[in-house]
Design a protein around this motif. Structure first.
Motif: not given
Lengths: 80, 80
Positions: A12, A15-16, A24, A26-27, B16, B26-27, B53-58, B60
């Motif tokens: 999770a 991505s950031c 990367q 601001i992360f 993001c 990538i956002f 590809p950002n599913t694990p972030l989105m 939650p």
């Protein structure tokens, strides 16, 4: 914390913060952060405290984590 | 959806996707997305479906949203 379980939970974060915790834009870089520090910050986010400028993003992320999840993530991040 | 309430909820998206929904790296850009599309995608994320590809972030992020939150966010994003 269980490093292997933490690696799975870390999906999770990629991505950031990047697959290697390099950060990367601001992360922030996470790689090598002492487990105690990661635990402290994730628990602050989970408690709804303002930690930094990305708090509105991190609060919902942390809200989904159990104490065990946090311990596992913290252990994994320390290995990066 | 309530645009003003959506704007408040959008705070979690800014790190993001940007304050104007412009996207970065990538956002993806969100600005102007039809409310129906945003609603569909957020509900897929919330249901645990793999969207991109950002599913694990989105996942939650979406897990913390009610149907009303999603409607409000979708209405706000359409105005960006």
């Amino acid at each position: 914390g269980d490093v292997a379980a933490g690696k799975t939970k870390y999906n999770a974060c990629i991505s950031c913060h990047g697959a290697q915790g390099q950060g990367q834009a601001i992360f922030p870089k996470l790689a090598g952060t002492p487990a105690e520090k990661t635990t402290e910050l994730l628990k602050k986010y989970r408690a709804g405290e303002t930690v930094g400028p990305n708090t509105p993003l991190m609060a919902p992320q942390a809200a989904t984590l159990s104490d065990e999840d946090i311990a596992n993530l913290a252990a994994y991040i320390e290995t990066l």
